[in-house]
Design an enzyme around this catalytic site. Sequence first.
Site, PDB file in Angstrom:
ATOM      1  N   LYS A 120       0.829  -1.213   0.000  1.00  0.00           N
ATOM      2  CA  LYS A 120       0.000   0.000   0.000  1.00  0.00           C
ATOM      3  C   LYS A 120       0.855   1.251   0.000  1.00  0.00           C
ATOM      4  O   LYS A 120       0.470   2.263  -0.588  1.00  0.00           O
ATOM      5  CB  LYS A 120      -0.972   0.003   1.178  1.00  0.00           C
ATOM      6  CG  LYS A 120      -2.016  -1.105   1.074  1.00  0.00           C
ATOM      7  CD  LYS A 120      -3.439  -0.611   1.122  1.00  0.00           C
ATOM      8  CE  LYS A 120      -4.345  -1.681   0.542  1.00  0.00           C
ATOM      9  NZ  LYS A 120      -5.647  -1.810   1.124  1.00  0.00           N
ATOM     10  N   LYS A 202      -3.425 -10.790  -6.753  1.00  0.00           N
ATOM     11  CA  LYS A 202      -4.778 -11.065  -6.250  1.00  0.00           C
ATOM     12  C   LYS A 202      -5.786 -10.072  -6.816  1.00  0.00           C
ATOM     13  O   LYS A 202      -5.445  -8.922  -7.105  1.00  0.00           O
ATOM     14  CB  LYS A 202      -4.802 -11.092  -4.717  1.00  0.00           C
ATOM     15  CG  LYS A 202      -4.950  -9.747  -4.063  1.00  0.00           C
ATOM     16  CD  LYS A 202      -5.405  -9.850  -2.612  1.00  0.00           C
ATOM     17  CE  LYS A 202      -5.549  -8.443  -2.058  1.00  0.00           C
ATOM     18  NZ  LYS A 202      -6.706  -8.100  -1.320  1.00  0.00           N
ATOM     19  N   LYS A 205     -10.338  -4.812  -5.145  1.00  0.00           N
ATOM     20  CA  LYS A 205     -11.355  -3.825  -5.504  1.00  0.00           C
ATOM     21  C   LYS A 205     -10.780  -2.448  -5.780  1.00  0.00           C
ATOM     22  O   LYS A 205     -11.463  -1.586  -6.303  1.00  0.00           O
ATOM     23  CB  LYS A 205     -12.470  -3.781  -4.452  1.00  0.00           C
ATOM     24  CG  LYS A 205     -12.033  -3.480  -3.031  1.00  0.00           C
ATOM     25  CD  LYS A 205     -13.264  -3.338  -2.148  1.00  0.00           C
ATOM     26  CE  LYS A 205     -13.251  -4.171  -0.890  1.00  0.00           C
ATOM     27  NZ  LYS A 205     -12.384  -3.670   0.182  1.00  0.00           N
TER      28      LYS A 205
HETATM   29  P1  ATP Z   1      -8.354  -3.292  -1.171  1.00  0.00           P
HETATM   30  O1  ATP Z   1      -8.187  -3.728  -2.585  1.00  0.00           O
HETATM   31  O2  ATP Z   1      -9.136  -2.024  -0.996  1.00  0.00           O
HETATM   32  O3  ATP Z   1      -7.100  -3.355  -0.369  1.00  0.00           O
HETATM   33  P2  ATP Z   1      -9.507  -5.850  -0.749  1.00  0.00           P
HETATM   34  O4  ATP Z   1     -10.286  -6.100  -1.974  1.00  0.00           O
HETATM   35  O5  ATP Z   1      -8.242  -6.585  -0.529  1.00  0.00           O
HETATM   36  O6  ATP Z   1      -9.300  -4.312  -0.498  1.00  0.00           O
HETATM   37  P3  ATP Z   1     -10.525  -6.046   1.958  1.00  0.00           P
HETATM   38  O7  ATP Z   1     -11.635  -5.237   2.473  1.00  0.00           O
HETATM   39  O8  ATP Z   1      -9.193  -5.620   2.420  1.00  0.00           O
HETATM   40  O9  ATP Z   1     -10.553  -6.143   0.389  1.00  0.00           O
HETATM   41  O10 ATP Z   1     -10.750  -7.572   2.267  1.00  0.00           O
HETATM   42  C1  ATP Z   1     -11.935  -8.144   2.711  1.00  0.00           C
HETATM   43  C2  ATP Z   1     -11.773  -9.632   2.792  1.00  0.00           C
HETATM   44  O11 ATP Z   1     -11.719 -10.184   1.475  1.00  0.00           O
HETATM   45  C3  ATP Z   1     -10.487 -10.098   3.488  1.00  0.00           C
HETATM   46  O12 ATP Z   1     -10.776 -11.243   4.268  1.00  0.00           O
HETATM   47  C4  ATP Z   1      -9.583 -10.464   2.349  1.00  0.00           C
HETATM   48  O13 ATP Z   1      -8.634 -11.442   2.721  1.00  0.00           O
HETATM   49  C5  ATP Z   1     -10.581 -11.019   1.353  1.00  0.00           C
HETATM   50  N1  ATP Z   1     -10.088 -10.888  -0.018  1.00  0.00           N
HETATM   51  C6  ATP Z   1      -9.787  -9.750  -0.657  1.00  0.00           C
HETATM   52  N2  ATP Z   1      -9.370  -9.998  -1.905  1.00  0.00           N
HETATM   53  C7  ATP Z   1      -9.393 -11.345  -2.043  1.00  0.00           C
HETATM   54  C8  ATP Z   1      -9.072 -12.229  -3.119  1.00  0.00           C
HETATM   55  N3  ATP Z   1      -8.636 -11.766  -4.279  1.00  0.00           N
HETATM   56  N4  ATP Z   1      -9.234 -13.566  -2.931  1.00  0.00           N
HETATM   57  C9  ATP Z   1      -9.687 -14.047  -1.751  1.00  0.00           C
HETATM   58  N5  ATP Z   1      -9.997 -13.261  -0.700  1.00  0.00           N
HETATM   59  C10 ATP Z   1      -9.864 -11.933  -0.836  1.00  0.00           C
END
Ligand code: ATP
Length: 340
Positions: A120, A202, A205
């Site tokens: 980040k 990964k 969003k």
């Molecule tokens: P950002 O992209 O804003 O950092 P993010 O998409 O990683 O956010 P979070 O709110 O940080 O989302 O994560 C919410 C949950 O979703 C966490 O448990 C995270 O491990 C899970 N998660 C996020 N992206 C993935 C993915 N690509 N595959 C599986 N689990 C995920």
Amino acid sequence: MQAETHTSPKKIIFSGIQPSGVLTLGNYIGALRNFKLLEDAYDCIYCVVDMHAITVKQNAAELRARCLSLAAMYLAVGLDPKKSLIFCQSHVSAHAELAWILNCVTYMGELSRMTQFKEKSAKHHDNINAGLFTYPVLMAADILLYQTDLVPVGADQKQHLEITRDIAQRFNSQYGQSFVVPEAYIGKVGSRVMSLQEPTRKMSKSDPEDTYISLLDSPEVVRRKVKRAVTDSDASIRFDAEEKPGVSNLLSIISVLMDEPLESVTDSLQGEGYGGLKTRAADAIIETLAPIQAEYARIIADKATLQGILDEGAQAAARRANRTLDKVKRKVGFAPHGKA
Ligand code: ATP
Ligand code: LTN
């Protein structure tokens, strides 16, 4: 009435998602789907972690709307506020208070090893703020306040769960038993859904639109994005995350969503080509999203009910959280005051 079964014999689950954008299929498969699957067997607490979201720049009006929208999504996947506690992190001040105390038993060295912080800060190099650095401490506070046993998350959060355990153990050994030491609950398949365009990263969003499936994407958009997903030039359908990350990603998505073992999905696609694989993946996604989207539309249209659920959730959460916080304050030596 929201669930408040602190003394129940069920083990306690806590998890949170940041209202930092529309939820993706990765969030669903890695987290939300498990939230629902675990709901009956555990005493579950699910939080909209808005305080975590402001560690990167947010537009206030959008953040406000996204908090409600994420809570609506919790309900749309089937979480029942009579069984699970659903609330916003910023509504329960104990989270910030415990985070401060835990900051004082957390080392700069261990925080600087966090990969999420490194990623980040590379992405937001103009805003490497102290909150981004101490993000895992607030996450530890979220979890430890509720004497949580299990934390369902995607694989990317494993390191944050490890530091949470270290912080809990350190506090317990310095001040006496105060926290349950929690464990991560990470699904076997789908704990790391990959980007459709760069399948070695990964799905996230906060990345460009065409790299992820949003839970609110229409069937046409889902088909288009899956059709354009990066695969490889070898044309054989088999699971090999190293050599064939794009194909393996689609196979895992089908396997989880259709609740079918990876081998049988792979077997059934032999001879279909990548076109067949993509059609099957898009069908599985569309079939999964349709009922969620219908529920979401119904729930988000009734903001008053949604707000009521969050208000009750916050009250019940605060009662539970304050029990731990009061104990911790005593242990560290804060002088008692009137109500204590
Ligand atoms: P950002 O992209 O804003 O950092 P993010 O998409 O990683 O956010 P979070 O709110 O940080 O989302 O994560 C919410 C949950 O979703 C966490 O448990 C995270 O491990 C899970 N998660 C996020 N992206 C993935 C993915 N690509 N595959 C599986 N689990 C995920
Ligand atoms: N750090 C998590 C979100 C998060 C969380 C939590 C997850 C904040 N607090 C407590 C589980 C338990 C993330 O970035 N996905």
